[in-house]
Design a protein around this motif. Structure first.
Motif, PDB file in Angstrom:
ATOM      1  N   VAL A 162    -126.968  22.541 -42.662  1.00 50.77           N
ATOM      2  CA  VAL A 162    -126.013  23.423 -41.971  1.00 50.77           C
ATOM      3  C   VAL A 162    -125.438  24.440 -42.956  1.00 50.77           C
ATOM      4  CG1 VAL A 162    -123.763  23.506 -40.817  1.00 50.77           C
ATOM      5  CG2 VAL A 162    -125.443  21.759 -40.165  1.00 50.77           C
ATOM      6  N   ALA A 214    -124.714  29.176 -36.499  1.00 51.71           N
ATOM      7  CA  ALA A 214    -124.376  29.592 -37.862  1.00 51.71           C
ATOM      8  C   ALA A 214    -124.366  31.108 -37.975  1.00 51.71           C
ATOM      9  CB  ALA A 214    -125.353  28.974 -38.863  1.00 51.71           C
ATOM     10  N   THR A 224    -128.032  27.106 -43.972  1.00 50.56           N
ATOM     11  CA  THR A 224    -128.265  28.092 -42.914  1.00 50.56           C
ATOM     12  C   THR A 224    -127.122  29.094 -42.851  1.00 50.56           C
ATOM     13  OG1 THR A 224    -129.475  26.399 -41.693  1.00 50.56           O
ATOM     14  CG2 THR A 224    -128.813  28.359 -40.455  1.00 50.56           C
ATOM     15  N   LEU A 225    -125.906  28.599 -43.020  1.00 52.56           N
ATOM     16  CA  LEU A 225    -124.754  29.499 -42.986  1.00 52.56           C
ATOM     17  C   LEU A 225    -124.837  30.541 -44.104  1.00 52.56           C
ATOM     18  CD1 LEU A 225    -121.996  30.115 -41.650  1.00 52.56           C
ATOM     19  CD2 LEU A 225    -120.952  28.615 -43.366  1.00 52.56           C
ATOM     20  N   PHE A 269    -119.396  22.047 -37.122  1.00 49.93           N
ATOM     21  CA  PHE A 269    -120.681  22.033 -36.432  1.00 49.93           C
ATOM     22  C   PHE A 269    -120.944  20.659 -35.817  1.00 49.93           C
ATOM     23  CE2 PHE A 269    -125.283  21.503 -36.206  1.00 49.93           C
ATOM     24  CZ  PHE A 269    -125.630  22.654 -35.499  1.00 49.93           C
TER      25      PHE A 269
END
Lengths: 183, 183, 183, 183
Positions: free
Chosen positions: D19, D149, D22-23, D137
């Motif tokens: 996560v 994201a 990806t952000l 998330f």
């Protein structure tokens, strides 16, 4: 009655431990309780081990206590990562029914809100009951520890007595006490 | 025993009031208590007046309660300004000894932590004692209010009973209960 | 550039207002901005009126600001109900894109964490951006306000400069900036 | 530009790491930055060692970053003890000037406030600057990670751009940026 002190200072035998001990001594009737002290500084090598029989036994001891004092020096305005790592090992509601007192020590008053806004909500999230404000102790006041801890203990005792009065008027729990999160 | 509900919704007779009423009904033994409901929506014109006899009387009524439920819709992830304005009228420790239950209602779970991390510490700052997590109620669940409030009430009753057990082992307060802030 | 100060003290022309003014003066380049001061003490009679053209105009003025300072005396360890009532009037994300600085004044350091743990998250919930710690000012230090506010302003200026450096490396927002809550 | 991801999951190579990655990918211009990932699961055996060259090097790497993402699964409504233990190793203001984004992952929305009310204030206490809400998330949404994201990144990019605009109007810091706590 069983009482437990959990100290989250990475350094053993800290002043924070002494503060917690004094608070318990002032709060509970002498001779009426068994006290166990868990100094997490002794367990840093296993705190992230999973599973761990030793850690599981410590977690269980605290969860079975009537009263537990969680004491931490102030690190970054909050409780230590060491104390949080110990509490992280519990499942949801792992401290259900435990009366818990949050204690922070610190250098001055700058982070005096810490035990009330950081540690108390964490203990409550685990199902514990916190009978009042968190106790914040300025480390430079060790010479006055007896008196300061005595006042805090008197306030907790007074709060507990009030709660006992309310308890007498609650309905017999027709619904079995749920341990699922209220929120 | 005396119980009070304080509702912080600027709109009168809200669902939030209904949620608080149901929680009290499920928690306390029928016939054993007097209940007063303070709907702050009825007092917005005087909430910032100083002094105000009417507001002072309301503040006193709550401070003298054994149990008080403070209920607010979720505004900006927290309690309303109206509820805070009422609580701001108290002096330090103005709710000392009151058993207080924080209740938030909201549209979904996004702000479910609100009553535990925002309203509970505020009540504790005033000297109140909060016997567990805050109660967060999703407004869309009104059809299940009886059951959900019943479970929360059972958990509070269970917590209060546990606290009563601890209270029995506290030292007779040699030091008169201090109402000065612990921290 | 437009800057706004919102003061949440129920008493007008407070020291809290003076603290906020000094902070802005130290932070922004002289002559480069328009400043409006909203003293909520002047608007208590309409703060709960709905709708209210006057309040709507004030809300809009703040939302359109580049920089807004929200200043409150410490009431019960947190911002005042009056300030919260003003902020409650915004819809979700009503302060999106506003650079916001939370300021609390108080009698001593006991509640020094307040602007960082209470007011900052509230402003952030509304979509504002808070460039660092909240600013807590001990009221007894008014003689040193220039110096203390100057240091805080220098830290905010330094933080803003750092953020500008990061901004230069962000992707052109392929997705139009969403104002829906991140969480 | 340098960016760092710090992951506080005791289990390595977690979804929480994915996560955060990806952000960052959605937020920063491709090819314009160096990225280092610190998976604290790889360092549990030394996290409480003092001194530790290895940990000191990791701490320094993050403190020298322009952007740092701190990502943790939700444990007891908050960040993990492992992440806190890493942050505890910093001196006061150890993350001064770092743009920091708090990220929590969790099973549902119940603890969605966590990164904003728990992790963000902790990072800010260390001197970091948090450009908006924390990013929460829901783990079950991994199939929509790119989109979710991406929206969060667009909001952070928009916030950073706004802050850059304000930065241009701040006074040349006559007082050298103080690293002492504002509060």
């Amino acid at each position: 009655m069983t009482a437990t002190i959990v100290v989250g200072n990475p350094k053993p035998k800290s002043r924070t431990l002494k503060v917690a001990e004094t608070l318990v001594e002032k709060l509970l009737t002498h001779g009426s309780y068994d006290l166990e002290i868990i100094d997490l500084a002794d367990h840093t090598s296993e705190i992230f081990a999973w599973p761990s029989e030793r850690m599981a036994a410590l977690n269980a001891r605290v969860a079975e206590s009537d009263l537990a004092v969680f004491a931490s020096p102030t690190y970054k305005a909050s409780y230590t990562g060491l104390l949080k790592a110990f509490l992280d090992r519990y499942p949801a509601n792992g401290l259900a029914g435990v009366t818990a007192i949050p204690v922070h020590t610190g250098g001055d008053l700058t982070h005096a809100m810490g035990p009330t806004v950081n540690l108390a909500p964490l203990l409550v999230e685990l199902g514990a009951i916190v009978p009042g404000r968190g106790f914040y102790f300025v480390a430079g006041q060790m010479d006055h520890l007896d008196q300061i801890a005595g006042q805090a203990a008197a306030e907790y005792a007074s709060n507990l007595a009030r709660l006992a009065g309310v308890a007498a008027h609650t309905r017999a729990a027709a619904v079995a006490p749920s341990l699922s999160p209220l929120a």
